[in-house]
Design a protein around this motif. Structure first.
Motif, short mmCIF file in Angstrom:
data_model
loop_
_atom_site.label_atom_id
_atom_site.label_comp_id
_atom_site.label_asym_id
_atom_site.label_seq_id
_atom_site.Cartn_x
_atom_site.Cartn_y
_atom_site.Cartn_z
N GLY A 415 32.11 39.61 40.34
CA GLY A 415 32.40 38.67 39.05
C GLY A 415 31.90 39.61 37.96
N THR A 416 32.21 39.02 36.73
CA THR A 416 31.92 39.50 35.50
C THR A 416 31.48 38.42 34.54
OG1 THR A 416 34.12 39.26 34.05
CG2 THR A 416 33.80 41.22 35.80
N ALA A 417 30.86 38.79 33.37
CA ALA A 417 30.31 37.74 32.49
C ALA A 417 31.51 37.27 31.54
CB ALA A 417 29.29 38.37 31.43
N ASP A 418 32.36 38.13 31.31
CA ASP A 418 33.56 37.51 30.37
C ASP A 418 34.83 37.54 30.65
OD1 ASP A 418 33.31 40.32 30.80
OD2 ASP A 418 33.31 40.75 28.39
N ARG A 419 35.20 38.38 31.96
CA ARG A 419 36.63 38.23 32.22
C ARG A 419 37.10 38.06 33.68
NH1 ARG A 419 38.85 44.22 30.37
NH2 ARG A 419 40.77 42.94 30.71
N GLY A 420 36.17 37.08 34.29
CA GLY A 420 36.70 36.74 35.68
C GLY A 420 36.22 37.44 36.72
N VAL A 421 37.27 37.83 37.65
CA VAL A 421 36.76 38.75 38.90
C VAL A 421 37.49 39.89 38.99
CG1 VAL A 421 36.55 38.62 41.26
CG2 VAL A 421 36.46 36.50 40.10
N PHE A 422 36.86 41.01 39.09
CA PHE A 422 37.32 42.46 39.08
C PHE A 422 37.45 42.86 40.54
CE2 PHE A 422 37.26 45.01 35.12
CZ PHE A 422 37.55 44.07 34.03
#
Length: 521
Positions: A415-422
């Motif tokens: 997960g990321t803080a600003d762009r969903g799931v990578f």
């Protein structure tokens, strides 16, 4: 605060009232949330989870919130759409600041029919929010359960490598039961041990309505509830029928898993920073708890201290959970560093604070003899014995979240803080896919604010599908290889807690204090 705090404390403001007798009450109000409501039980287009032991009552659970005004009432109307006939109406009762629940008696002659449920939340500023759900009333609904392995800490084990597991969960998911703890659930993740579900709660108000709870894995019936002295913010664990947890006031608890009775309790002396956000773990009869000057190993049965770290002190609070990497215990502090300590003696082996590793809330996974971790804006692979950085990949996202990467044969997912799931390609570290989530309901990652899409939780895979909860209040089912969102379930409250799986069932917890058991249809 209009953004997440350094220690991932939620974006919020505090409403304080003092009466004529100087009695003070206070409650956090979470920012940026427009009047909203979601029916979480019964779920839309599903069979309702109705059990004979409840007298064939329909359990209704609703998550609702409005930043600017408190919820004054939640009403319901149950009807049969075939002839527009009203079956029942009434009001639900509040269980937490987000959740309202109740039971509706349904006549036996409605069995096998599709029914409509409409709920309306009224706020004390005059605004309302309404939601509807059509579901199948199926009196004798009995899904087939497949027994699986225990899940005894964050991501199943002390190395946090259980994101890939042998569970047999397949879409679509069916809600089997839901229960409520009576308090919020933050970054503590559920455990599944011995056909019981364990979870711990948090409360940032003066009431300190905080507990460790046990539920029956099959029915959701509450088995016991132990009151803690303060919030349990993060990971709990269970081994040898003993549940362990640490609270924000530095109390370490060991409870009998069968009864919830305390076996022993220790005070974790952090010395210069007496507040704990971190998560503990347990392995081979030893509990690893605390942080900094309070980082210690304890005998699981007796609570006796085996060793205490004397080599480094903590900085600002972090949301890391201790990770065991062979003979090395991995821990860290926000704005401090990532540390490796000898697991037998507690002696510091190494510290990493450069290249963004000092500004981090995530925990690593130990897999294939390596540590895999995200921090600041980079993904890292680290040698656990020496702390040597083997690989670093800078990315176009804020990675200061609590998400532990999922390592598959082809992908690295987080997960990321600003762009969903990578997802990164494991061989090249190039971006493979990104799954878009919606803007967070509550912002927790440091300095994150509207309209960023935050995911604090860790991904768990089953049968080629990734399951991950997001701060937007949705549980996502994502194709592991393509990143295509195959399904999502609106829970109407942020999810900061990583899911747990066993057999063909999955336990999900939300910030409203709900515990959900999903099963493959």
């Amino acid at each position: 605060l209009d953004k997440g705090g350094i220690d991932h404390s939620p974006s919020s403001f505090r409403d304080i009232k003092i009466d004529a007798n100087d009695h003070l009450t206070t409650q956090l109000r979470y920012t940026f949330i427009e009047p909203q409501i979601a029916i979480v039980s019964p779920m839309k287009n599903q069979a309702a989870p109705i059990h004979p032991e409840t007298g064939y009552q329909l359990p209704v659970s609703v998550n609702t919130y409005n930043s600017q005004a408190k919820t004054s009432s939640v009403s319901y109307l149950l009807s049969n759409p075939e002839d527009n006939r009203e079956i029942a109406k009434g009001n639900l009762s509040p269980l937490t600041d987000w959740n309202w629940s109740g039971n509706i008696q349904i006549p036996a002659n409605e069995n096998g029919k599709k029914l409509n449920l409409t709920v309306t939340s009224s706020f004390n500023d005059g605004k309302e929010a309404t939601a509807t759900s059509q579901f199948l009333y199926q009196k004798d609904f009995k899904p087939v359960t497949i027994t699986g392995k225990d899940w005894n800490t964050l991501l199943q084990n002390a190395s946090h490598s259980g994101g890939i597991n042998d569970s047999q969960i397949k879409l679509p998911l069916q809600l089997q039961w839901t229960a409520n703890t009576g308090s919020n659930i933050f970054m503590a993740s559920p455990l599944i041990v011995g056909q019981k579900v364990f979870i711990a709660t948090t409360d940032d108000n003066t009431s300190l309505n905080t507990y460790i709870c046990a539920f029956d894995f099959h029915s959701g019936k509450q088995l016991w509830k132990f009151r803690t002295e303060n919030s349990v913010k993060n990971t709990i664990a269970c081994e040898n029928e003993i549940v362990v947890a640490q609270d924000a006031s530095c109390n370490l608890y060991a409870l009998d898993a069968a009864s919830g009775k305390p076996l022993w309790q220790q005070y974790i002396n952090l010395k210069n920073y007496p507040y704990l956000n971190e998560g503990l773990t347990v392995d081979k009869g030893i509990v690893y708890a605390g942080i900094g000057a309070g980082l210690s190993a304890y005998d699981l049965k007796t609570g006796k201290v085996i060793w205490t770290n004397t080599d480094w002190k903590q900085r600002e609070g972090s949301t890391t959970t201790l990770t065991i990497a062979g003979d090395v215990l991995i821990s860290g502090t926000q704005w401090g560093g990532l540390y490796g300590n000898d697991i037998r003696t507690g002696k510091q082996l190494w510290k990493l604070s450069d290249n963004g590793l000092g500004n981090r809330g995530a925990s690593p996974v130990y897999k294939d003899g390596k540590l895999w971790i995200i921090s600041s804006k980079s993904f890292f692979v680290i040698e656990p014995q020496t702390g040597k950085v083997l690989q670093q990949k800078e990315l176009s996202a804020n990675l200061d979240v609590t998400s532990t990467p999922l390592i598959t044969e082809q992908e690295i997912i987080f997960g990321t803080a600003d762009r969903g799931v990578f997802a990164l390609d494991k061989a090249t570290l190039f971006n493979k896919w990104r799954a878009e989530t919606l803007p967070s309901l509550v912002y927790t990652a440091p300095y994150s604010t509207t309209p960023q899409a935050g995911v604090e939780t860790s991904p768990v895979a089953s049968q080629g599908v990734i399951y991950i909860g997001a701060s937007d209040g949705y549980l996502y089912a994502i194709d592991r290889t393509t990143g295509i969102i195959k399904d999502k379930y609106n829970l109407g409250a942020p999810i900061f807690s990583t899911v747990a799986v066993s057999g063909n069932r999955m336990i999900v917890c939300d910030f409203a204090g709900n515990v959900y058991c999903f099963i493959s249809k």
